[in-house]
Design a protein around this motif. Structure first.
Motif, PDB file in Angstrom:
ATOM      1  N   GLY A  26     -29.819 -11.574  -0.796  1.00 17.32           N
ATOM      2  CA  GLY A  26     -29.997 -12.681  -1.725  1.00 17.32           C
ATOM      3  C   GLY A  26     -29.057 -13.836  -1.412  1.00 17.32           C
ATOM      4  N   LEU A  27     -29.040 -14.797  -2.319  1.00 19.92           N
ATOM      5  CA  LEU A  27     -28.304 -16.036  -2.055  1.00 19.92           C
ATOM      6  C   LEU A  27     -26.809 -15.904  -2.313  1.00 19.92           C
ATOM      7  CD1 LEU A  27     -28.349 -19.040  -1.352  1.00 19.92           C
ATOM      8  CD2 LEU A  27     -28.981 -19.519  -3.739  1.00 19.92           C
ATOM      9  N   SER A  28     -26.438 -15.122  -3.311  1.00 17.05           N
ATOM     10  CA  SER A  28     -25.056 -15.103  -3.773  1.00 17.05           C
ATOM     11  C   SER A  28     -24.018 -14.915  -2.660  1.00 17.05           C
ATOM     12  CB  SER A  28     -24.903 -14.027  -4.858  1.00 17.05           C
ATOM     13  OG  SER A  28     -23.597 -14.025  -5.343  1.00 17.05           O
TER      14      SER A  28
ATOM     15  N   GLY B 193     -26.459 -18.785   6.907  1.00 14.83           N
ATOM     16  CA  GLY B 193     -27.424 -17.695   6.885  1.00 14.83           C
ATOM     17  C   GLY B 193     -28.675 -18.048   6.104  1.00 14.83           C
ATOM     18  N   ALA B 194     -29.564 -17.077   6.018  1.00  9.28           N
ATOM     19  CA  ALA B 194     -30.804 -17.241   5.259  1.00  9.28           C
ATOM     20  C   ALA B 194     -31.018 -15.992   4.420  1.00  9.28           C
ATOM     21  CB  ALA B 194     -31.980 -17.470   6.201  1.00  9.28           C
ATOM     22  N   THR B 195     -31.763 -16.150   3.341  1.00 10.07           N
ATOM     23  CA  THR B 195     -31.997 -15.007   2.456  1.00 10.07           C
ATOM     24  C   THR B 195     -33.345 -14.366   2.746  1.00 10.07           C
ATOM     25  OG1 THR B 195     -33.111 -16.301   0.751  1.00 10.07           O
ATOM     26  CG2 THR B 195     -30.703 -16.161   0.626  1.00 10.07           C
ATOM     27  N   GLU B 196     -33.477 -13.157   2.286  1.00 12.44           N
ATOM     28  CA  GLU B 196     -34.790 -12.506   2.326  1.00 12.44           C
ATOM     29  C   GLU B 196     -35.535 -12.800   1.023  1.00 12.44           C
ATOM     30  OE1 GLU B 196     -34.679  -8.283   2.599  1.00 12.44           O
ATOM     31  OE2 GLU B 196     -36.631  -8.197   3.569  1.00 12.44           O
ATOM     32  N   THR B 197     -34.759 -12.901  -0.060  1.00 18.13           N
ATOM     33  CA  THR B 197     -35.394 -13.159  -1.355  1.00 18.13           C
ATOM     34  C   THR B 197     -35.976 -14.573  -1.373  1.00 18.13           C
ATOM     35  OG1 THR B 197     -33.273 -13.902  -2.209  1.00 18.13           O
ATOM     36  CG2 THR B 197     -33.871 -11.627  -2.629  1.00 18.13           C
ATOM     37  N   LYS B 198     -36.978 -14.747  -2.185  1.00 15.73           N
ATOM     38  CA  LYS B 198     -37.633 -16.046  -2.280  1.00 15.73           C
ATOM     39  C   LYS B 198     -36.745 -17.040  -3.046  1.00 15.73           C
ATOM     40  CE  LYS B 198     -41.522 -14.759  -0.368  1.00 15.73           C
ATOM     41  NZ  LYS B 198     -40.911 -13.833   0.588  1.00 15.73           N
ATOM     42  N   ALA B 199     -36.886 -18.311  -2.667  1.00 13.14           N
ATOM     43  CA  ALA B 199     -36.057 -19.343  -3.293  1.00 13.14           C
ATOM     44  C   ALA B 199     -36.456 -19.559  -4.757  1.00 13.14           C
ATOM     45  CB  ALA B 199     -36.168 -20.639  -2.510  1.00 13.14           C
ATOM     46  N   ARG B 200     -37.721 -19.418  -5.056  1.00  8.07           N
ATOM     47  CA  ARG B 200     -38.217 -19.585  -6.429  1.00  8.07           C
ATOM     48  C   ARG B 200     -39.369 -18.612  -6.637  1.00  8.07           C
ATOM     49  NH1 ARG B 200     -39.020 -25.862  -8.059  1.00  8.07           N
ATOM     50  NH2 ARG B 200     -37.234 -26.740  -6.962  1.00  8.07           N
TER      51      ARG B 200
ATOM     52  N   HIS C  63     -34.169 -19.045   0.896  1.00 14.65           N
ATOM     53  CA  HIS C  63     -33.070 -20.006   0.988  1.00 14.65           C
ATOM     54  C   HIS C  63     -32.503 -20.046   2.406  1.00 14.65           C
ATOM     55  CE1 HIS C  63     -32.595 -19.618  -3.552  1.00 14.65           C
ATOM     56  NE2 HIS C  63     -32.636 -20.928  -3.348  1.00 14.65           N
ATOM     57  N   VAL C  64     -32.101 -21.222   2.810  1.00 18.46           N
ATOM     58  CA  VAL C  64     -31.459 -21.455   4.091  1.00 18.46           C
ATOM     59  C   VAL C  64     -30.126 -22.136   3.802  1.00 18.46           C
ATOM     60  CG1 VAL C  64     -31.594 -22.904   6.159  1.00 18.46           C
ATOM     61  CG2 VAL C  64     -33.596 -21.603   5.419  1.00 18.46           C
ATOM     62  N   VAL C  65     -29.031 -21.622   4.369  1.00 15.34           N
ATOM     63  CA  VAL C  65     -27.698 -22.135   4.011  1.00 15.34           C
ATOM     64  C   VAL C  65     -26.943 -22.557   5.271  1.00 15.34           C
ATOM     65  CG1 VAL C  65     -25.578 -21.678   2.727  1.00 15.34           C
ATOM     66  CG2 VAL C  65     -27.691 -20.483   2.094  1.00 15.34           C
ATOM     67  N   THR C  66     -26.414 -23.761   5.245  1.00 12.08           N
ATOM     68  CA  THR C  66     -25.623 -24.258   6.361  1.00 12.08           C
ATOM     69  C   THR C  66     -24.559 -25.208   5.808  1.00 12.08           C
ATOM     70  OG1 THR C  66     -25.755 -25.329   8.533  1.00 12.08           O
ATOM     71  CG2 THR C  66     -27.207 -26.173   6.819  1.00 12.08           C
ATOM     72  N   HIS C  67     -23.856 -25.873   6.685  1.00 13.37           N
ATOM     73  CA  HIS C  67     -22.886 -26.881   6.240  1.00 13.37           C
ATOM     74  C   HIS C  67     -23.346 -28.267   6.677  1.00 13.37           C
ATOM     75  CE1 HIS C  67     -20.167 -23.331   6.146  1.00 13.37           C
ATOM     76  NE2 HIS C  67     -19.643 -23.979   5.118  1.00 13.37           N
ATOM     77  N   MET C  68     -23.182 -29.236   5.793  1.00 12.62           N
ATOM     78  CA  MET C  68     -23.398 -30.636   6.148  1.00 12.62           C
ATOM     79  C   MET C  68     -22.319 -31.459   5.442  1.00 12.62           C
ATOM     80  SD  MET C  68     -27.585 -30.986   6.168  1.00 12.62           S
ATOM     81  CE  MET C  68     -27.663 -32.397   7.265  1.00 12.62           C
ATOM     82  N   THR C  69     -22.262 -32.745   5.772  1.00 10.27           N
ATOM     83  CA  THR C  69     -21.227 -33.600   5.210  1.00 10.27           C
ATOM     84  C   THR C  69     -21.846 -34.643   4.290  1.00 10.27           C
ATOM     85  OG1 THR C  69     -19.859 -33.296   7.162  1.00 10.27           O
ATOM     86  CG2 THR C  69     -19.373 -35.224   5.805  1.00 10.27           C
TER      87      THR C  69
END
Lengths: 407, 445
Positions: free
Chosen positions: A320-322, A385-392, A399-405
């Protein structure tokens, strides 16, 4: 056919019922029922094409397609031969009355819970049937029934045309998913503006969202082979856990298992970016010209000849996202006008983003921001990283998680 | 086509929009013919309304439309909506300026030859990949209603577009060259013109350097100013977004100041070109609508329904992309009106800034974004070196107030291969443009 020609017929039938909404109420219902028929004639390495909408004279279409061979459009590989497949993604059947009734019930709930928001746009039920047959043993059939709920949501008094979207897509009308989305996001929208963030942030997307434009254009075999792709001619070093897939798993994404040239996809997922490098998509025609594998990506307008198009992009993930969040993570919900330079530099204007709690629930919306980053870092050193669970509820994206500025 | 006789159903308002459309599409990629198609379609969009509630259908079956309308009348949802009949004046007009200059009467081979003649310019080693497109479309429409309306009109768009990528690695540059007109006879474009554009692209690819992100003074070309007006303000002028939110009437009160005094924005469906809509898809005439005049909100765009809801007049902006869709509020030809400065005076006022000559795409809501293609540094009032800018962006109302100069000549640009998107209806042909526009501060990244 006796003259050495091969005749191919593509028929696309679509029935739709669309319920129109304004001011959080049903105001209209529309019915569409359309048959589009395309005849392709293959002869001596060329292809000619003719099409018709609605009732038509098949013989006349064939004559037109045959006459179109004079335009000299090459098609070296010839048509697909000896392949049969029938695949269906069944779903609900709706008529105008049933879809109006379901939509009205959904709006009754949303109006009651969120009287300070206006819900508009539409709910659509669509039944699609695609048939591709030819004289040399091709017989492919695909059908799908889908109900889409697409609600534009605007807070009363907001100067925006729309503030956010509720989108549900599946085989059945899923009003509960739309309500769950509203319950997840609209209270946070009401909670007022969080302070403007600054600096490097952990950023969460629902699917690839606004990041995918450059990936779609630059991951074709042609753009890679000509050097026009941002990935061409460079050592691509991405995060070891990162993989970008063209997902063609018919059971997962309810997509057609063959393309418009009749190539049946052999693998459920094609790795476009990963530890083994870069792979571009191609269709039957492009594969022959460039000497690359036919990945079954020939798409486009039915009445034109297909061209290679990247399909459903997906990043596989786990859990999941947490676990992927930190204390200042940002969820991007609505971003328009993103651009990525030839050096891979992203600029991403974000209309709507939220702060998140530790469980990944939206807490407060942020003021409009612009995010910057570099494609090779976003999926490289900055990748989380990315999740297996659905975003909604009610959507396919994770969900897809990265860093940006924050610029 | 002949308009079929219709036996109108009783007890409801009804209208039918007939459409006969032809399109040609030619695509050549990297020197090889990729797609050559001509297409014709005939259909109709049927609407019936009772108590402001609509049932509609798109059909290619033009037999016994009366029976189809009667069936449709039984599907009208229960409820009470906005009844627009008072705004639907039943006009009877025929305006078909393209009937004797139809692009579909020109042989496909002639179009192919003309495109390939232009594309001889693509034979240069710096080009990595390219595609050239010819498109033409002719659309005949007839709007008939149970109130006695019969408005017949036609429209046409012809154009060529070439997309190319030049240079290598981080010095790569992708851009496009486009020409458009509403008849083949008036369509310009030559290999020499395309070649000149490629010269600029090659220079840009070789020399352009990234900019440092931050606020800067920006001058927009007429084409870019047009997309700015379209995205930043035009969509907000479409009155359907105000339905259901009475507070909007106060926030968007006519007479409110919304921009600097040099800013005026107009939408005009009567201008020939890709936004030409002399009669809209509810049979109402085009008008010249001043959305903003001297910085003050003066008008908005309407369908019959939104005009009724807001108690304003129709503006001829109810448009549908094809017979498959209902008409909704859309722009036509939208532009920033000319000011009083010369182009040279605008540039002379910039010590250090950027000139945005062309763009790849634009979008906007409360903030707007334009992704430039060709962009140049301005130094001491003159165009200097080429620069790579990912996006320019700003908050709409703040930026409208920061416009401090507008040149004195308007140029309108057609949309050829794309158009405007709204909800499910994309692409709808529109035109946009303006003069050169100077904005004292925008975010450049």
């Amino acid at each position: 056919m006796g003259d050495g020609m091969v005749r191919e017929v593509l028929a696309f039938r679509q029935k739709k019922v669309t319920v129109g909404l304004a001011d959080s109420r049903v105001v209209s219902v529309r019915s569409n029922d359309e048959l589009e028929t395309v005849v392709r004639m293959y002869s001596d390495g060329l292809v000619g094409l003719a099409s018709a909408v609605g009732p038509h004279d098949r013989d006349a279409l064939e004559r037109q397609a045959r006459a179109a061979l004079v335009h000299g459009v090459p098609f070296a590989p010839g048509p697909v031969r000896d392949r049969q497949l029938t695949h269906a993604h069944p779903g609900d059947t709706h008529d105008a009355a049933s879809l109006v009734r379901a939509t009205t019930e959904l709006l009754d709930v949303l109006r009651g819970r969120y009287p300070d928001f206006v819900f508009s746009h539409q709910v659509t039920w669509s039944s699609d049937h695609l048939s591709l047959t030819n004289d040399v043993g091709l017989d492919l059939q695909w059908s799908r029934a889908t109900t889409y709920v697409v609600l534009l949501v605007k807070q009363k008094g907001s100067p925006n045309i729309l503030d956010t979207l509720l989108v549900v897509d599946g085989p059945s009308f899923d009003g509960d998913a739309a309500i769950a989305q509203a319950d997840a996001f609209l209270p946070a929208f009401r909670a007022g503006l969080a302070p403007m963030p600054a600096g490097r942030k952990r950023v969460v997307f629902e699917g690839l969202g606004p990041l995918q434009g450059r990936l779609q254009s630059d991951l074709t075999a042609r753009s890679l082979s000509t050097g026009a792709s941002v990935f061409a001619g460079r050592e691509v070093s991405l995060h070891p856990d990162f993989r970008l897939l063209d997902s063609r798993d018919a059971s997962r994404v309810r997509t057609c298992p063959f393309d418009l040239f009749g190539t049946v996809r052999q693998t459920p997922e094609l790795v476009l970016l990963g530890p083994d490098g870069v792979q571009g998509v191609a269709d039957r025609r492009e594969a022959e010209v460039l000497g690359v594998p036919d990945t079954g990506n020939g798409w486009g307008k039915v009445h034109e000849l297909p061209r290679p198009v990247v399909g459903e992009l997906r990043i596989p993930g786990t859990g999941g996202l947490s676990p992927l969040l930190d204390d200042e993570s940002i969820l991007v919900c609505l971003a328009m006008g993103a651009d990525c330079s030839d050096a891979g530099d992203y600029a991403l204007p974000v209309q709507l983003a939220y702060t998140l709690d530790a469980e990944g629930r939206p807490v407060q919306r942020l003021p409009p921001i612009t995010l910057t980053g570099n494609l090779f870092d976003v999926f490289g050193d900055d990748w989380v990283g990315a999740t297996e669970t659905k975003a909604r509820p009610g959507i396919q994206e994770s969900h897809v998680v990265t860093h940006m500025t924050v610029a | 086509m002949q308009i079929p006789a219709i036996e109108w159903p009783e007890g409801v308002y009804a209208d039918v929009r007939f459409e006969e459309a032809t399109t040609t599409s030619i695509r050549i990629r990297d020197g090889v013919r990729d797609n050559v198609t001509a297409r014709a379609e005939v259909g109709a969009f049927l609407r019936v309304m009772r108590n402001g509630m609509w049932a509609t259908a798109a059909t290619t079956d033009l037999t016994d439309l009366g029976a189809q309308l009667r069936t449709l009348a039984q599907a009208i949802p229960e409820g009470q909506g906005i009844d627009p009949r008072g705004a639907l004046t039943p006009h009877r007009e025929t305006v078909t300026p393209f009937a004797d200059r139809r692009a579909d009467q020109v042989p496909l081979g002639d179009k192919l030859a003309r495109l390939e003649a232009v594309l001889t310019a693509m034979d240069r080693p710096s080009i990595q990949t390219w595609s050239g497109t010819w498109v033409d479309s002719y659309r005949w429409r007839a709007f008939c209603s149970s109130e006695g309306a019969e408005v017949i009109t036609d429209g046409q768009l012809v154009g060529m577009a070439v997309r190319y990528s030049v240079g290598e690695g981080e010095n790569r540059f992708s851009d496009s060259w486009t020409v458009g007109a509403d008849t083949i006879e008036e369509l310009g474009g030559s290999a020499e013109e395309l070649s000149a554009a490629l010269d600029v692209a090659e220079r840009f690819a070789a020399e352009a350097q990234p900019v440092e992100a931050g606020p800067a003074t920006v001058i927009l070309s007429p084409y870019t100013a047009g997309v700015f007006a379209h995205e930043s303000f035009g969509h907000k002028s479409e009155a359907d977004f105000m339905i259901g939110d009475p507070s909007m009437l106060e926030a968007w009160k006519l007479g409110s100041k919304v921009g600097s005094e040099v800013l005026s924005i107009v939408d005009d469906g009567g201008i020939r070109g890709s936004g030409f809509t002399p009669w809209d898809d509810e049979g109402q005439p085009a008008s010249q609508t001043w959305l903003v005049k001297d910085g003050v909100l003066t008008g908005r765009l309407h369908s019959a329904t939104t005009a009724t809801a807001l108690g304003e007049g129709v503006t001829g902006n109810a448009r549908a992309m094809s017979f498959r869709y209902e008409p909704i509020v859309r722009m036509t030809s939208t532009y920033i009106a000319a000011g009083e400065s010369t182009k040279e005076e605008l540039f002379a006022g910039v010590e250090d800034g950027y000139f945005i000559e062309s763009f790849r795409h634009g979008s906007g809501m409360s903030t707007f974004t334009i992704a430039p293609a060709l962009a140049w540094r301005i130094r001491d009032g003159r165009i200097a070196e080429p620069v790579r800018i990912s996006v320019i962006s700003g908050t709409v109302f703040e930026t409208l107030g920061l416009i401090d100069g507008v040149s004195n000549e308007v140029e309108l640009m057609p949309t050829v291969t794309g158009g405007c998107g709204k909800l499910e209806q994309y692409p709808l042909p529109v035109a946009f443009g303006g003069p050169y526009v100077r904005i004292s501060r925008m975010m450049v990244a």
